[in-house]
Design a protein around this motif. Structure first.
Motif, PDB file in Angstrom:
ATOM      1  N   ALA A  31       1.001  -1.052   0.073  1.00 46.48           N
ATOM      2  CA  ALA A  31       0.039  -0.101   0.103  1.00 46.48           C
ATOM      3  C   ALA A  31       0.849   1.161  -0.071  1.00 46.48           C
ATOM      4  O   ALA A  31       1.732   1.346   0.622  1.00 46.48           O
ATOM      5  N   VAL A  32       0.794   2.074  -0.827  1.00 49.53           N
ATOM      6  CA  VAL A  32       1.591   3.112  -1.080  1.00 49.53           C
ATOM      7  C   VAL A  32       0.836   4.602  -0.807  1.00 49.53           C
ATOM      8  O   VAL A  32      -0.156   5.017  -1.591  1.00 49.53           O
ATOM      9  N   THR A  33       1.261   5.204   0.124  1.00 52.63           N
ATOM     10  CA  THR A  33       0.535   6.520   0.141  1.00 52.63           C
ATOM     11  C   THR A  33       0.995   7.318  -0.732  1.00 52.63           C
ATOM     12  O   THR A  33       2.145   7.510  -1.107  1.00 52.63           O
ATOM     13  N   GLY A  34      -0.078   7.955  -1.457  1.00 47.05           N
ATOM     14  CA  GLY A  34       0.208   8.880  -2.670  1.00 47.05           C
ATOM     15  C   GLY A  34       0.215   8.428  -3.984  1.00 47.05           C
ATOM     16  O   GLY A  34       0.487   8.993  -4.962  1.00 47.05           O
ATOM     17  N   ASP A  64      -0.891  11.738  -5.565  1.00 46.81           N
ATOM     18  CA  ASP A  64      -0.713  12.828  -4.861  1.00 46.81           C
ATOM     19  C   ASP A  64       0.175  13.825  -5.890  1.00 46.81           C
ATOM     20  O   ASP A  64       1.259  13.694  -6.354  1.00 46.81           O
ATOM     21  N   SER A  65      -0.648  14.984  -6.055  1.00 41.98           N
ATOM     22  CA  SER A  65      -0.157  15.996  -7.183  1.00 41.98           C
ATOM     23  C   SER A  65       1.306  16.629  -6.906  1.00 41.98           C
ATOM     24  O   SER A  65       2.102  17.047  -7.746  1.00 41.98           O
ATOM     25  N   ALA A  66       1.744  16.322  -5.587  1.00 36.99           N
ATOM     26  CA  ALA A  66       3.109  16.916  -5.094  1.00 36.99           C
ATOM     27  C   ALA A  66       4.175  15.716  -5.157  1.00 36.99           C
ATOM     28  O   ALA A  66       5.426  16.263  -4.787  1.00 36.99           O
ATOM     29  N   LYS A  67       3.744  14.734  -5.511  1.00 33.01           N
ATOM     30  CA  LYS A  67       4.891  13.544  -5.593  1.00 33.01           C
ATOM     31  C   LYS A  67       5.090  12.986  -6.931  1.00 33.01           C
ATOM     32  O   LYS A  67       4.139  13.215  -7.906  1.00 33.01           O
ATOM     33  N   GLU A  68       5.949  12.408  -7.261  1.00 34.06           N
ATOM     34  CA  GLU A  68       6.679  11.700  -8.280  1.00 34.06           C
ATOM     35  C   GLU A  68       7.130  10.335  -7.937  1.00 34.06           C
ATOM     36  O   GLU A  68       7.622  10.142  -6.727  1.00 34.06           O
ATOM     37  N   VAL A  98       7.783   0.409  -4.059  1.00 30.27           N
ATOM     38  CA  VAL A  98       7.396   1.851  -4.828  1.00 30.27           C
ATOM     39  C   VAL A  98       7.620   3.027  -3.875  1.00 30.27           C
ATOM     40  O   VAL A  98       7.100   3.038  -2.599  1.00 30.27           O
ATOM     41  N   GLU A  99       8.649   3.868  -4.282  1.00 30.48           N
ATOM     42  CA  GLU A  99       9.208   4.931  -3.361  1.00 30.48           C
ATOM     43  C   GLU A  99       8.896   6.251  -4.196  1.00 30.48           C
ATOM     44  O   GLU A  99       8.889   6.391  -5.351  1.00 30.48           O
ATOM     45  N   LEU A 100       8.047   7.112  -3.413  1.00 29.32           N
ATOM     46  CA  LEU A 100       7.900   8.448  -4.185  1.00 29.32           C
ATOM     47  C   LEU A 100       8.645   9.194  -3.656  1.00 29.32           C
ATOM     48  O   LEU A 100       9.199   9.274  -2.423  1.00 29.32           O
TER      49      LEU A 100
END
Length: 106
Positions: A31-34, A64-68, A98-100
C-alpha cells in the motif's frame, strides 16, 4: 507390473494424463501513500499468486500531485517503467517496492 499367465489372458491398460502442477510464486504489492498500484484495471495491495516465470505487469498511478515516482523495484531489481507500466518475470516470491519523492520544482 509383473504377473504370470497360466492361460490365454486379455490385458487392459488404462492410461491417464500426468498430473501437471504449475509451480506458483507470490508477488506482494505494498500500500503506497500517494499512489495506487493496479494489475489490469484492479487496484491491488497484498499478496497475489502467479505461475512461476510468468510475466507480471502493473501500473503505478501517482495520486498525490506533489509527488512523483522515485524508484520501483521487484525484489532488489530496479524496474524501468513505460508510461507508468512496469513488467518483470516472477521467477520466485517477490516483494514490490514503490518509493515516491517530492516533485522537483524550479
Amino acid at each position: 507390473y509383473t504377473f504370470t499367465a497360466s492361460a490365454d489372458t486379455e490385458i487392459t491398460v488404462e492410461l491417464q494424463d500426468k498430473a501437471t502442477t504449475t509451480e506458483k510464486v507470490t508477488v506482494t504489492f505494498p500500500a503506497v501513500t500517494g499512489a495506487t498500484i493496479k494489475v489490469g484495471a484492479e487496484a491491488v495491495t497484498g499478496a497475489k499468486e502467479y505461475d512461476k516465470n510468468a510475466q507480471v505487469s502493473f501500473t503505478v498511478e501517482v495520486t498525490d500531485s506533489a509527488k512523483e515516482i522515485k524508484v520501483v523495484k521487484a525484489g532488489t531489481t530496479e524496474l524501468t517503467g513505460t508510461d507508468g507500466t512496469y513488467t518483470f518475470t516472477a521467477s520466485a516470491d517477490t516483494e514490490i517496492t514503490v518509493e515516491l519523492q517530492d516533485k522537483v520544482t524550479g
